[in-house]
Design a protein around this motif. Structure first.
Motif, PDB file in Angstrom:
ATOM      1  N   LEU A 169       0.861  -1.184   0.000  1.00  0.00           N
ATOM      2  CA  LEU A 169       0.000   0.000   0.000  1.00  0.00           C
ATOM      3  C   LEU A 169       0.894   1.229   0.000  1.00  0.00           C
ATOM      4  CD1 LEU A 169      -2.931   1.077   0.175  1.00  0.00           C
ATOM      5  CD2 LEU A 169      -2.663   1.084   2.667  1.00  0.00           C
ATOM      6  N   VAL A 170       0.734   2.075  -1.025  1.00  0.00           N
ATOM      7  CA  VAL A 170       1.584   3.254  -1.174  1.00  0.00           C
ATOM      8  C   VAL A 170       0.715   4.457  -1.519  1.00  0.00           C
ATOM      9  CG1 VAL A 170       3.586   1.896  -1.935  1.00  0.00           C
ATOM     10  CG2 VAL A 170       2.008   2.827  -3.635  1.00  0.00           C
ATOM     11  N   THR A 171       1.291   5.640  -1.373  1.00  0.00           N
ATOM     12  CA  THR A 171       0.606   6.854  -1.793  1.00  0.00           C
ATOM     13  C   THR A 171       0.834   7.077  -3.279  1.00  0.00           C
ATOM     14  OG1 THR A 171       2.495   8.308  -1.373  1.00  0.00           O
ATOM     15  CG2 THR A 171       1.042   7.833   0.487  1.00  0.00           C
ATOM     16  N   ASP A 172       0.178   8.095  -3.827  1.00  0.00           N
ATOM     17  CA  ASP A 172       0.406   8.420  -5.239  1.00  0.00           C
ATOM     18  C   ASP A 172       1.842   8.858  -5.488  1.00  0.00           C
ATOM     19  OD1 ASP A 172      -2.117   7.731  -5.866  1.00  0.00           O
ATOM     20  OD2 ASP A 172      -2.879   9.763  -6.206  1.00  0.00           O
ATOM     21  N   ALA A 202       7.325  12.598   5.585  1.00  0.00           N
ATOM     22  CA  ALA A 202       6.504  12.771   6.789  1.00  0.00           C
ATOM     23  C   ALA A 202       5.631  14.019   6.692  1.00  0.00           C
ATOM     24  CB  ALA A 202       7.409  12.834   8.021  1.00  0.00           C
ATOM     25  N   ALA A 203       6.188  15.125   6.184  1.00  0.00           N
ATOM     26  CA  ALA A 203       5.427  16.365   6.035  1.00  0.00           C
ATOM     27  C   ALA A 203       4.287  16.191   5.030  1.00  0.00           C
ATOM     28  CB  ALA A 203       6.359  17.490   5.603  1.00  0.00           C
ATOM     29  N   LYS A 204       4.548  15.493   3.916  1.00  0.00           N
ATOM     30  CA  LYS A 204       3.495  15.264   2.923  1.00  0.00           C
ATOM     31  C   LYS A 204       2.347  14.445   3.503  1.00  0.00           C
ATOM     32  CE  LYS A 204       6.226  15.523  -1.338  1.00  0.00           C
ATOM     33  NZ  LYS A 204       6.716  14.761  -2.529  1.00  0.00           N
ATOM     34  N   LEU A 205       2.689  13.381   4.257  1.00  0.00           N
ATOM     35  CA  LEU A 205       1.643  12.530   4.823  1.00  0.00           C
ATOM     36  C   LEU A 205       0.798  13.295   5.846  1.00  0.00           C
ATOM     37  CD1 LEU A 205       3.357   9.035   5.316  1.00  0.00           C
ATOM     38  CD2 LEU A 205       1.532   9.654   3.738  1.00  0.00           C
ATOM     39  N   LYS A 206       1.454  14.061   6.710  1.00  0.00           N
ATOM     40  CA  LYS A 206       0.709  14.823   7.714  1.00  0.00           C
ATOM     41  C   LYS A 206      -0.254  15.811   7.058  1.00  0.00           C
ATOM     42  CE  LYS A 206       4.140  14.618  11.461  1.00  0.00           C
ATOM     43  NZ  LYS A 206       5.073  15.402  12.306  1.00  0.00           N
ATOM     44  N   LYS A 207       0.212  16.473   6.018  1.00  0.00           N
ATOM     45  CA  LYS A 207      -0.633  17.452   5.329  1.00  0.00           C
ATOM     46  C   LYS A 207      -1.808  16.771   4.629  1.00  0.00           C
ATOM     47  CE  LYS A 207      -0.406  21.157   1.891  1.00  0.00           C
ATOM     48  NZ  LYS A 207       0.468  21.914   0.948  1.00  0.00           N
ATOM     49  N   ALA A 208      -1.547  15.619   3.978  1.00  0.00           N
ATOM     50  CA  ALA A 208      -2.607  14.920   3.249  1.00  0.00           C
ATOM     51  C   ALA A 208      -3.632  14.323   4.200  1.00  0.00           C
ATOM     52  CB  ALA A 208      -1.996  13.831   2.375  1.00  0.00           C
ATOM     53  N   GLY A 253      -8.741  13.864   1.566  1.00  0.00           N
ATOM     54  CA  GLY A 253      -8.221  12.545   1.914  1.00  0.00           C
ATOM     55  C   GLY A 253      -6.862  12.272   1.298  1.00  0.00           C
ATOM     56  N   LEU A 254      -6.268  11.163   1.716  1.00  0.00           N
ATOM     57  CA  LEU A 254      -4.943  10.753   1.243  1.00  0.00           C
ATOM     58  C   LEU A 254      -5.092   9.804   0.059  1.00  0.00           C
ATOM     59  CD1 LEU A 254      -1.823  10.519   1.602  1.00  0.00           C
ATOM     60  CD2 LEU A 254      -2.272   8.631   3.186  1.00  0.00           C
ATOM     61  N   PRO A 255      -4.615  10.178  -1.137  1.00  0.00           N
ATOM     62  CA  PRO A 255      -4.706   9.269  -2.299  1.00  0.00           C
ATOM     63  C   PRO A 255      -3.782   8.063  -2.105  1.00  0.00           C
ATOM     64  CG  PRO A 255      -4.286  11.542  -2.984  1.00  0.00           C
ATOM     65  CD  PRO A 255      -4.035  11.487  -1.518  1.00  0.00           C
ATOM     66  N   LYS A 283      -9.217   6.904  -1.673  1.00  0.00           N
ATOM     67  CA  LYS A 283      -9.033   8.072  -0.813  1.00  0.00           C
ATOM     68  C   LYS A 283      -9.198   7.641   0.644  1.00  0.00           C
ATOM     69  CE  LYS A 283      -8.801  11.223  -4.152  1.00  0.00           C
ATOM     70  NZ  LYS A 283      -7.651  12.132  -4.360  1.00  0.00           N
ATOM     71  N   ALA A 284      -8.179   7.920   1.454  1.00  0.00           N
ATOM     72  CA  ALA A 284      -8.197   7.490   2.850  1.00  0.00           C
ATOM     73  C   ALA A 284      -8.121   8.689   3.783  1.00  0.00           C
ATOM     74  CB  ALA A 284      -7.031   6.547   3.124  1.00  0.00           C
ATOM     75  N   THR A 285      -8.768   8.556   4.949  1.00  0.00           N
ATOM     76  CA  THR A 285      -8.684   9.572   6.004  1.00  0.00           C
ATOM     77  C   THR A 285      -8.233   8.906   7.293  1.00  0.00           C
ATOM     78  OG1 THR A 285     -11.025   9.237   6.523  1.00  0.00           O
ATOM     79  CG2 THR A 285     -10.472  11.022   5.002  1.00  0.00           C
ATOM     80  N   ALA A 286      -7.518   9.650   8.093  1.00  0.00           N
ATOM     81  CA  ALA A 286      -6.998   9.102   9.345  1.00  0.00           C
ATOM     82  C   ALA A 286      -8.126   8.910  10.345  1.00  0.00           C
ATOM     83  CB  ALA A 286      -5.921  10.024   9.914  1.00  0.00           C
ATOM     84  N   PRO A 287      -8.090   7.813  11.111  1.00  0.00           N
ATOM     85  CA  PRO A 287      -9.130   7.610  12.128  1.00  0.00           C
ATOM     86  C   PRO A 287      -8.992   8.599  13.275  1.00  0.00           C
ATOM     87  CG  PRO A 287      -7.424   5.942  12.308  1.00  0.00           C
ATOM     88  CD  PRO A 287      -7.107   6.720  11.069  1.00  0.00           C
ATOM     89  N   LYS A 288     -10.116   8.908  13.870  1.00  0.00           N
ATOM     90  CA  LYS A 288     -10.123   9.812  15.013  1.00  0.00           C
ATOM     91  C   LYS A 288     -10.339   9.009  16.292  1.00  0.00           C
ATOM     92  CE  LYS A 288     -11.912  13.706  12.331  1.00  0.00           C
ATOM     93  NZ  LYS A 288     -13.010  14.701  12.194  1.00  0.00           N
ATOM     94  N   ALA A 289      -9.476   9.258  17.267  1.00  0.00           N
ATOM     95  CA  ALA A 289      -9.525   8.527  18.543  1.00  0.00           C
ATOM     96  C   ALA A 289      -9.429   7.026  18.255  1.00  0.00           C
ATOM     97  CB  ALA A 289     -10.781   8.884  19.310  1.00  0.00           C
ATOM     98  N   LYS A 290     -10.370   6.248  18.729  1.00  0.00           N
ATOM     99  CA  LYS A 290     -10.336   4.804  18.540  1.00  0.00           C
ATOM    100  C   LYS A 290     -11.310   4.328  17.475  1.00  0.00           C
ATOM    101  CE  LYS A 290      -8.919   3.798  23.293  1.00  0.00           C
ATOM    102  NZ  LYS A 290      -9.258   3.053  24.542  1.00  0.00           N
ATOM    103  N   SER A 291     -11.944   5.251  16.803  1.00  0.00           N
ATOM    104  CA  SER A 291     -12.922   4.880  15.776  1.00  0.00           C
ATOM    105  C   SER A 291     -12.224   4.676  14.429  1.00  0.00           C
ATOM    106  CB  SER A 291     -13.990   5.972  15.642  1.00  0.00           C
ATOM    107  OG  SER A 291     -14.668   6.149  16.867  1.00  0.00           O
ATOM    108  N   ALA A 292     -12.404   3.498  13.848  1.00  0.00           N
ATOM    109  CA  ALA A 292     -11.813   3.202  12.552  1.00  0.00           C
ATOM    110  C   ALA A 292     -12.579   3.924  11.445  1.00  0.00           C
ATOM    111  CB  ALA A 292     -11.827   1.703  12.304  1.00  0.00           C
ATOM    112  N   THR A 293     -11.897   4.240  10.388  1.00  0.00           N
ATOM    113  CA  THR A 293     -12.525   4.885   9.229  1.00  0.00           C
ATOM    114  C   THR A 293     -12.432   3.952   8.026  1.00  0.00           C
ATOM    115  OG1 THR A 293     -10.456   5.984   8.621  1.00  0.00           O
ATOM    116  CG2 THR A 293     -11.966   7.195  10.046  1.00  0.00           C
ATOM    117  N   THR A 294     -13.311   4.169   7.098  1.00  0.00           N
ATOM    118  CA  THR A 294     -13.328   3.371   5.868  1.00  0.00           C
ATOM    119  C   THR A 294     -12.953   4.261   4.695  1.00  0.00           C
ATOM    120  OG1 THR A 294     -15.049   1.923   6.762  1.00  0.00           O
ATOM    121  CG2 THR A 294     -14.703   1.881   4.377  1.00  0.00           C
ATOM    122  N   ALA A 295     -11.960   3.830   3.937  1.00  0.00           N
ATOM    123  CA  ALA A 295     -11.505   4.618   2.789  1.00  0.00           C
ATOM    124  C   ALA A 295     -12.541   4.570   1.679  1.00  0.00           C
ATOM    125  CB  ALA A 295     -10.167   4.085   2.287  1.00  0.00           C
ATOM    126  N   SER A 296     -12.552   5.613   0.867  1.00  0.00           N
ATOM    127  CA  SER A 296     -13.459   5.667  -0.276  1.00  0.00           C
ATOM    128  C   SER A 296     -12.858   4.843  -1.429  1.00  0.00           C
ATOM    129  CB  SER A 296     -13.662   7.115  -0.714  1.00  0.00           C
ATOM    130  OG  SER A 296     -14.413   7.176  -1.911  1.00  0.00           O
TER     131      SER A 296
END
Length: 251
Positions: A132-135, A174-180, A186-188, A219-232
């Motif tokens: 799994l990689v970014t664009d 690291a800076a690119k990932l934090k910004k995305a 979301g993060l491609p 497109k992925a978003t970081a989870p908040k707290a302990k709640s998992a997120t589902t990528a688009s």
């Protein structure tokens, strides 16, 4: 008293007249300056044999290519094989975080659906590596699917856990990932699947060849707290390509 008679000595003129000298003939002059003949080794036989060898090798290769083309055409007419298809079913993100020390922590569950559209072709897969990689080709995590046999007209659900623990990143990545991850868009992401597959058509089996499946549009978003997120994954599309390796090169 009688006078003595002495024989006359020949003068230079008379000697020259008696033994005349002639200039050397052109043939003699040429023979005196002509180098010694040294026979050169014959090379025409070697060149002729090389040309014959190249000719027969070329003919043999062309015949083999023709036979392979005819066999492929016959198999296509009989079985009409189609490539398998892959679809990203879901990408559930439990952890995707970049620490202050530029280390990546990832915990993602991936589901991929594989379909075999053929009626007479069975595919046999080796274990499949998942990346799994970014664009921008920043590595997010790795996982794997087990080996399996893909029967005719069959749909198989593949599951893998993609993780990375304290993976070190350079400052720019690291800076690119934090910004995305903070972006609303979301993060491609893209998924790369690599394996080898064998096709079976009746009693015939093909050699195992490498394939790569690349799925983009995630497109992925970081989870908040302990709640998992589902990528688009609604716009995700997967492409299957053969991976042919010739000596040191992979195509």
């Amino acid at each position: 008293m009688a006078d003595r008679v002495y024989p006359k000595q020949a003068t230079n003129g008379s000697a020259a007249a008696t033994n005349p000298s002639f200039p050397a003939a052109k043939a003699q002059q040429y023979g005196a300056s002509r180098p010694v003949y040294r026979p050169q080794p014959e090379r025409h036989r070697y060149r002729r044999s090389c040309c014959s060898c190249c000719l027969w090798t070329t003919i043999a290769i062309l015949v083999l290519v023709l036979i392979a083309a005819v066999a492929s055409a016959i198999l296509y007419v009989l079985y009409r094989p189609h490539r398998p298809t892959f679809t990203v079913s879901s990408l559930k993100i439990s952890a995707l975080n970049v620490t202050s020390a530029s280390k990546l922590i990832t915990n993602i569950n991936l589901n991929v659906t594989a379909k075999n559209p053929n009626k007479k072709v069975v595919y046999s897969y080796n274990p499949i590596t998942v990346a799994l990689v970014t664009d921008d080709d920043i590595a997010i995590g790795e996982g794997s699917f087990g080996s399996f046999v893909h029967g005719t007209k069959n749909t198989t659900l593949l599951k893998a856990a993609i993780t990375s623990s304290n993976q070190e990143l350079d400052d720019a990545s690291a800076a690119k990932l934090k910004k995305a991850l903070k972006s609303k868009k979301g993060l491609p992401l893209k998924i790369k699947l690599d394996t080898k597959v064998e096709a079976k058509m009746g009693a015939l089996k093909t050699p195992k060849v490498g394939i790569r499946v690349v799925c983009e549009g995630i497109k992925a978003t970081a989870p908040k707290a302990k709640s998992a997120t589902t990528a688009s994954t609604s716009n995700a599309k997967c492409k299957v390509d053969l991976r042919l390796k010739i000596w040191k090169w992979t195509f």
